[in-house]
Design a protein around this motif. Structure first.
Motif, PDB file in Angstrom:
ATOM      1  N   TYR A   4       0.857  -1.181   0.000  1.00 25.23           N
ATOM      2  CA  TYR A   4       0.000   0.000   0.000  1.00 25.23           C
ATOM      3  C   TYR A   4       0.888   1.224   0.000  1.00 25.23           C
ATOM      4  CZ  TYR A   4      -3.899  -2.912   1.821  1.00 25.23           C
ATOM      5  OH  TYR A   4      -4.872  -3.859   2.010  1.00 25.23           O
ATOM      6  N   VAL A   5       0.489   2.223  -0.782  1.00 23.21           N
ATOM      7  CA  VAL A   5       1.128   3.529  -0.670  1.00 23.21           C
ATOM      8  C   VAL A   5       0.074   4.461  -0.076  1.00 23.21           C
ATOM      9  CG1 VAL A   5       0.668   4.030  -3.120  1.00 23.21           C
ATOM     10  CG2 VAL A   5       2.308   5.398  -1.886  1.00 23.21           C
ATOM     11  N   GLU A 401     -11.849  -6.810   4.301  1.00 18.37           N
ATOM     12  CA  GLU A 401     -12.306  -6.811   2.908  1.00 18.37           C
ATOM     13  C   GLU A 401     -12.205  -5.388   2.355  1.00 18.37           C
ATOM     14  OE1 GLU A 401     -16.134  -8.820   2.087  1.00 18.37           O
ATOM     15  OE2 GLU A 401     -16.679  -7.001   1.001  1.00 18.37           O
ATOM     16  N   ASP A 402     -11.607  -5.259   1.183  1.00 20.66           N
ATOM     17  CA  ASP A 402     -11.557  -3.954   0.490  1.00 20.66           C
ATOM     18  C   ASP A 402     -11.059  -2.832   1.393  1.00 20.66           C
ATOM     19  OD1 ASP A 402     -12.649  -5.272  -1.658  1.00 20.66           O
ATOM     20  OD2 ASP A 402     -14.681  -4.534  -1.341  1.00 20.66           O
ATOM     21  N   PHE A 403     -10.028  -3.102   2.166  1.00 25.37           N
ATOM     22  CA  PHE A 403      -9.590  -2.109   3.159  1.00 25.37           C
ATOM     23  C   PHE A 403      -9.196  -0.787   2.500  1.00 25.37           C
ATOM     24  CE2 PHE A 403      -6.541  -1.112   6.842  1.00 25.37           C
ATOM     25  CZ  PHE A 403      -7.566  -0.697   7.678  1.00 25.37           C
ATOM     26  N   PRO A 404      -8.333  -0.788   1.470  1.00 25.31           N
ATOM     27  CA  PRO A 404      -7.989   0.504   0.881  1.00 25.31           C
ATOM     28  C   PRO A 404      -9.194   1.199   0.255  1.00 25.31           C
ATOM     29  CG  PRO A 404      -6.747  -1.283  -0.190  1.00 25.31           C
ATOM     30  CD  PRO A 404      -7.598  -1.902   0.866  1.00 25.31           C
ATOM     31  N   GLU A 405     -10.067   0.402  -0.382  1.00 23.68           N
ATOM     32  CA  GLU A 405     -11.241   1.010  -1.040  1.00 23.68           C
ATOM     33  C   GLU A 405     -12.144   1.684  -0.005  1.00 23.68           C
ATOM     34  OE1 GLU A 405     -10.110  -2.044  -1.590  1.00 23.68           O
ATOM     35  OE2 GLU A 405      -9.616  -2.079  -3.735  1.00 23.68           O
ATOM     36  N   ALA A 409     -13.005   5.699   0.336  1.00 22.27           N
ATOM     37  CA  ALA A 409     -14.370   6.255   0.363  1.00 22.27           C
ATOM     38  C   ALA A 409     -14.519   7.272   1.498  1.00 22.27           C
ATOM     39  CB  ALA A 409     -15.388   5.128   0.515  1.00 22.27           C
ATOM     40  N   LEU A 410     -13.632   7.195   2.472  1.00 22.62           N
ATOM     41  CA  LEU A 410     -13.675   8.162   3.586  1.00 22.62           C
ATOM     42  C   LEU A 410     -12.682   9.303   3.363  1.00 22.62           C
ATOM     43  CD1 LEU A 410     -13.842   5.622   6.575  1.00 22.62           C
ATOM     44  CD2 LEU A 410     -15.728   6.972   5.614  1.00 22.62           C
ATOM     45  N   GLY A 411     -12.115   9.374   2.165  1.00 17.65           N
ATOM     46  CA  GLY A 411     -11.239  10.502   1.836  1.00 17.65           C
ATOM     47  C   GLY A 411      -9.756  10.218   2.012  1.00 17.65           C
ATOM     48  N   ALA A 412      -9.396   8.962   2.356  1.00 22.10           N
ATOM     49  CA  ALA A 412      -7.970   8.660   2.561  1.00 22.10           C
ATOM     50  C   ALA A 412      -7.248   8.573   1.220  1.00 22.10           C
ATOM     51  CB  ALA A 412      -7.831   7.325   3.290  1.00 22.10           C
ATOM     52  N   CYS A 413      -5.972   8.942   1.230  1.00 21.91           N
ATOM     53  CA  CYS A 413      -5.119   8.733   0.060  1.00 21.91           C
ATOM     54  C   CYS A 413      -4.374   7.415   0.281  1.00 21.91           C
ATOM     55  CB  CYS A 413      -4.125   9.876  -0.091  1.00 21.91           C
ATOM     56  SG  CYS A 413      -4.899  11.419  -0.566  1.00 21.91           S
TER      57      CYS A 413
END
Ligand code: EPZ
Length: 436
Positions: A4-5, A401-405, A409-413
């Motif tokens: 992850y970046v 599940e879908d942690f980065p996604e 959705a909460l505005g994280a980069c």
């Protein structure tokens, strides 16, 4: 290498829906093969530990249909007595539930010893003690298999020496079709124990007392089919609650059972967050630097060991000195070294971490040492200044599940990348999002 970046600094904000509980789904899927009729299970999280267990039950003859991403229809009619051993079985802890379910169904089970996160010794002596009390002969055989077998399983009165989620669940499964009555004293009270019992009762089992420390099981002859929906994941919900607090955000977490989150809510309020509950959601708001506190992990309804890294990340940013005591697993502070790379001031002495709050973290190259610590370090990276690269994310994918996604959705980069080119594109996009 896949990783992850993350570009930190954006407060998380918005609404996120929680999936089904991995640690409830694992025993429920294992128990589903005990019936010879179709069993429909909904709200199963799509994570790698679940896929590994599904692979294991298919390998021993269960018929598995997967009509949508979160639903399985399982028929255990043709489940064989074969040893359960494959690479995926050895990787996950939850495969030990097949000892209880196969012993209960066929009166014989041979299963490769469980793997799982390296967070301590994780013995299975209490499982074995319970199986033996029910009349099974249990031994280890090469190459690292547990074999449990009995001519007949007979109900018994079992006093657990330690409160163990896994042993409580395994003994329930072995006892559910035993002759006569079983009483388990000093049983685990976690929501996923209750969920497994509700599932088994919906298949015709007769189990009372789940959620208390005495569970009473009246053996039945067989289990029938059912349709069942897994409870929401208390730990996934808690991870987002603490991520909201660490990033000074405002997040509403929906599809939860707030009662299961009470001890997390209490700690967040104690350190200065606002937490608002409704029937099936919690909203966490943090708009200032939080205060220190002490915390000790305990069996439910105490503070969960699976949330220990997440609260430490938050306390690392809070004002003052906090002491975090881990009383369940002896090796669950490996992430502290990674966190200090991000500027945290923390040291480990035996089973405690002493954390002096700093005013901010800075991005770093870090490795996820296990599932929950990996997710917690992502939270730290989201709260940090600058960029982080997080490796060994296969741990995180075991249980989120879908942690980065969901974070995006909460505005994280945050992005999952697999090459320098993908990383460059992700970073460009983050910069554009911040500027734009
Ligand atoms: C379950 O592990 C969870 N795993 C863990 O979640 C969780 O951290 C743990 O319960 C505690 O809540 C699954 O559900 C697959 P235990 P389990 O038996 O069942 C000792 C995650 O990140 N013990 O309740 O293995 C043991 O060493 C994972 O999702 C014995 O001494 O935990 C520990 O100190 C990590 N003998 C304590 O009991 C035994 O026979 C509690 O362990 C069994 C356990």
């Amino acid at each position: 290498m896949e990783h992850y970046v993350v570009k930190g600094g954006n407060p998380l904000s918005g609404e996120i829906e929680i999936g089904g509980a991995k640690n409830a789904a694992l025993p429920i899927l294992a128990a589903s093969i005990m019936s010879d009729k179709p069993v429909t299970i909904e709200n199963v999280p799509d994570v790698s530990d679940i896929r590994a267990l599904i692979g294991a039950i298919e390998e021993i003859g269960a018929s598995v249909q997967h009509p949508d991403r979160h639903t399985y229809v399982i028929n255990g009619e043709n489940v064989r007595r074969d040893p359960v051993d494959s690479e995926s079985v050895r990787k996950i802890r939850g495969s030990y539930y097949l000892i209880g379910s196969l012993l209960g169904k066929h009166k014989v089970a041979e299963v490769a010893l469980p793997g799982g996160c390296n967070i301590g010794l994780r013995p299975i002596d209490q499982h074995i003690k319970g199986f033996r009390a029910l009349g099974a002969d249990v031994r280890m055989i090469p190459p690292g298999h547990v074999i449990a077998e009995a001519d007949e399983l007979i109900g018994s009165h079992i006093y657990m020496d330690v409160v163990s989620v896994g042993a409580t669940i395994n003994i329930i499964m072995a006892a559910v079709m035993a002759k006569g009555n079983t009483i388990i004293e000093n049983a685990a009270k976690e929501p996923h124990v209750v969920d497994l019992v509700n599932f088994l009762n919906s298949m015709g089992a007769r189990i009372r007392g789940a959620g208390t420390d005495v569970i009473r099981i009246r053996g039945v002859e067989r289990l029938h089919g059912t349709e069942y929906s897994i409870i929401p994941d208390q730990i996934e919900a808690g991870t987002f609650m603490f991520a909201a607090a660490a990033t000074k955000g405002d997040v509403t977490i929906t599809g939860v059972i707030p009662k299961h989150l009470e001890c997390l809510t209490a700690k967040l309020i104690e350190v200065g967050c606002e937490v608002m509950e409704s029937d099936d959601s919690v909203r966490v708001v943090a708009n200032k630097r939080l205060e220190h506190t002490n915390v000790k992990t305990l069996p439910y309804p105490g503070f969960p060991t699976d949330m220990q890294p997440q609260i430490s990340i938050l306390l690392g940013l809070s004002r003052g000195t906090s002491i975090v005591t881990e009383s369940i697993f002896e090796n669950r502070f490996k992430y502290i070294d990674e966190l200090t790379k991000m500027g945290a001031s923390a040291r480990v002495e035996g089973n405690t971490a002493i954390i002096e709050g700093v005013s901010g973290y800075t991005g770093a190259n870090i490795k996820a040492p296990d599932l929950r610590a990996g997710a917690a370090l992502v939270t730290a990276a989201l709260a940090a200044n600058g960029y982080s690269d997080i490796y060994d994310i296969h741990y995180i994918e075991r249980g989120y599940e879908d942690f980065p996604e969901k974070l995006r959705a909460l505005g994280a980069c945050i992005a999952k990348v697999n090459s320098a080119e993908e990383e460059r594109r992700a970073v460009n996009e983050f910069n554009f999002r911040v500027v734009g």
